[in-house]
Write an enzyme that holds these catalytic residues in place. Sequence first.
Site, mmCIF file in Angstrom:
data_model
loop_
_atom_site.group_PDB
_atom_site.id
_atom_site.type_symbol
_atom_site.label_atom_id
_atom_site.label_comp_id
_atom_site.label_asym_id
_atom_site.label_seq_id
_atom_site.Cartn_x
_atom_site.Cartn_y
_atom_site.Cartn_z
ATOM 1 N N TYR A 1 0.839 -1.209 0.000
ATOM 2 C CA TYR A 1 0.000 0.000 0.000
ATOM 3 C C TYR A 1 0.879 1.266 0.000
ATOM 4 O O TYR A 1 0.633 2.216 -0.739
ATOM 5 C CB TYR A 1 -0.878 -0.068 1.250
ATOM 6 C CG TYR A 1 -1.985 0.941 1.366
ATOM 7 C CD1 TYR A 1 -3.190 0.767 0.684
ATOM 8 C CD2 TYR A 1 -1.860 2.040 2.205
ATOM 9 C CE1 TYR A 1 -4.224 1.669 0.834
ATOM 10 C CE2 TYR A 1 -2.894 2.948 2.367
ATOM 11 C CZ TYR A 1 -4.077 2.756 1.682
ATOM 12 O OH TYR A 1 -5.101 3.659 1.838
ATOM 13 N N LYS B 1 0.920 4.034 -2.940
ATOM 14 C CA LYS B 1 0.521 5.424 -2.657
ATOM 15 C C LYS B 1 1.691 6.393 -2.863
ATOM 16 O O LYS B 1 1.487 7.522 -3.320
ATOM 17 C CB LYS B 1 -0.039 5.530 -1.235
ATOM 18 C CG LYS B 1 -1.334 4.732 -1.007
ATOM 19 C CD LYS B 1 -2.485 5.213 -1.886
ATOM 20 C CE LYS B 1 -3.824 4.626 -1.463
ATOM 21 N NZ LYS B 1 -4.932 5.074 -2.304
HETATM 22 P P1 NDP Z 1 -13.786 1.789 0.934
HETATM 23 O O1 NDP Z 1 -13.256 0.393 0.907
HETATM 24 O O2 NDP Z 1 -14.770 2.177 1.969
HETATM 25 O O3 NDP Z 1 -14.351 2.204 -0.499
HETATM 26 C C1 NDP Z 1 -13.585 2.011 -1.655
HETATM 27 C C2 NDP Z 1 -14.497 1.883 -2.858
HETATM 28 O O4 NDP Z 1 -13.664 1.605 -4.015
HETATM 29 C C3 NDP Z 1 -15.452 0.698 -2.717
HETATM 30 O O5 NDP Z 1 -16.751 1.051 -3.135
HETATM 31 C C4 NDP Z 1 -14.815 -0.347 -3.605
HETATM 32 O O6 NDP Z 1 -15.737 -1.288 -4.167
HETATM 33 C C5 NDP Z 1 -14.227 0.523 -4.708
HETATM 34 N N1 NDP Z 1 -13.248 -0.243 -5.475
HETATM 35 C C6 NDP Z 1 -12.381 -1.191 -5.044
HETATM 36 N N2 NDP Z 1 -11.705 -1.716 -6.069
HETATM 37 C C7 NDP Z 1 -12.144 -1.080 -7.190
HETATM 38 C C8 NDP Z 1 -11.851 -1.202 -8.568
HETATM 39 N N3 NDP Z 1 -10.951 -2.101 -9.013
HETATM 40 N N4 NDP Z 1 -12.496 -0.398 -9.439
HETATM 41 C C9 NDP Z 1 -13.419 0.486 -9.012
HETATM 42 N N5 NDP Z 1 -13.775 0.620 -7.728
HETATM 43 C C10 NDP Z 1 -13.139 -0.149 -6.810
HETATM 44 O O7 NDP Z 1 -12.455 2.701 1.056
HETATM 45 P P2 NDP Z 1 -12.277 4.191 1.598
HETATM 46 O O8 NDP Z 1 -13.432 5.018 1.230
HETATM 47 O O9 NDP Z 1 -11.828 4.109 3.001
HETATM 48 O O10 NDP Z 1 -10.982 4.626 0.730
HETATM 49 C C11 NDP Z 1 -11.060 5.441 -0.419
HETATM 50 C C12 NDP Z 1 -9.640 5.834 -0.812
HETATM 51 O O11 NDP Z 1 -9.006 6.522 0.270
HETATM 52 C C13 NDP Z 1 -8.736 4.646 -1.140
HETATM 53 O O12 NDP Z 1 -7.882 4.967 -2.212
HETATM 54 C C14 NDP Z 1 -7.928 4.469 0.131
HETATM 55 O O13 NDP Z 1 -6.693 3.846 -0.106
HETATM 56 C C15 NDP Z 1 -7.771 5.916 0.569
HETATM 57 N N6 NDP Z 1 -7.452 6.064 1.976
HETATM 58 C C16 NDP Z 1 -8.346 5.661 2.950
HETATM 59 C C17 NDP Z 1 -8.011 5.810 4.287
HETATM 60 C C18 NDP Z 1 -8.935 5.418 5.388
HETATM 61 O O14 NDP Z 1 -8.513 5.570 6.551
HETATM 62 N N7 NDP Z 1 -10.141 4.955 5.138
HETATM 63 C C19 NDP Z 1 -6.707 6.374 4.678
HETATM 64 C C20 NDP Z 1 -5.873 6.748 3.591
HETATM 65 C C21 NDP Z 1 -6.245 6.607 2.301
HETATM 66 P P3 NDP Z 1 -16.145 -2.634 -3.349
HETATM 67 O O15 NDP Z 1 -17.431 -2.276 -2.690
HETATM 68 O O16 NDP Z 1 -16.304 -3.687 -4.367
HETATM 69 O O17 NDP Z 1 -15.028 -2.949 -2.403
#
Ligand code: NDP
Length: 249
Positions: free
Chosen positions: A158, A162
């Site tokens: 990860y 990132k």
């Molecule tokens: P979630 O897991 O809650 O949501 C992520 C969404 O992305 C889900 O709806 C997921 O679908 C979708 N997704 C996963 N793989 C794909 C793909 N191949 N194509 C299209 N959509 C996809 O994550 P967060 O909202 O927490 O995270 C959002 C972003 O923020 C990410 O990039 C994460 O790395 C980053 N981030 C989050 C942090 C946190 O503390 N939450 C901290 C730092 C960064 P599905 O429902 O199928 O899983």
Amino acid sequence: MTTSASLANQVAVVTGSGRGIGRAIAEALMKEGARVVISDINEELCSKTAQELAAQGGETLSAPCNVTQSESVAKMVETVMAKWGRIDILVNNAGITRDNLFMRMSEGEWQAVIDTNLTSAFKVTQPVLKIMSKQRSGRIINIASTTGVHGNFGQVNYAAAKAGMIGFTKTVALEYASRNITANVVAPGFIDTDMTRALGEEIINKYVERIPLKRMGTPDDIARAVCFFAGPGAYVTGQVMEVNGGLYT
Ligand code: NDP
């Protein structure tokens, strides 16, 4: 939706916006007047979220897409262009975790995270930049992580993805500044979503103790930072904004 909003008539694509941070970003951009494309790997979730946001009075389009598949990305971009004919804002938000200590990490765990969190930025941004270049304007906002800046135990895949996204963004910023396109990163700290809830209460409480502001961030905290970079007058490009409650290590 008010037409005096700062993003009136702009079209914003947010990947992974079916839920979590992506959904909050789409909602905030919509409240600023943008027409938002809800794009997620999960088709049902996409249309449900698009409908729920539209019910608040904004314009939304459901355009599912798997960011790891170029054909799927091409189809999503085609759908947006057929409906609205432009893309002004792109938020590369879709991401996953496959945590493990480095010595235990499988090649599959490594590759899945690199594909979904880094190579996806290449696959989605390239076709969108072609459109933005013709428009001579655009805003690209990539959602990285504090882990990509500082590292984190159990997240070598990860962190690498990132950190790669940050280098990617800084280079796109240089190459496209002459076309009036900016590219910036929002790097969230520890945010309350399904992704972090999966860690369980004990680990969450340990993290929160270390955060100077003494709370997890919310998806809305991240959305506010994205709206700043998406704004029409932002004289900022190639930057990384950490939104982390003061937790830098
Ligand atoms: P979630 O897991 O809650 O949501 C992520 C969404 O992305 C889900 O709806 C997921 O679908 C979708 N997704 C996963 N793989 C794909 C793909 N191949 N194509 C299209 N959509 C996809 O994550 P967060 O909202 O927490 O995270 C959002 C972003 O923020 C990410 O990039 C994460 O790395 C980053 N981030 C989050 C942090 C946190 O503390 N939450 C901290 C730092 C960064 P599905 O429902 O199928 O899983």
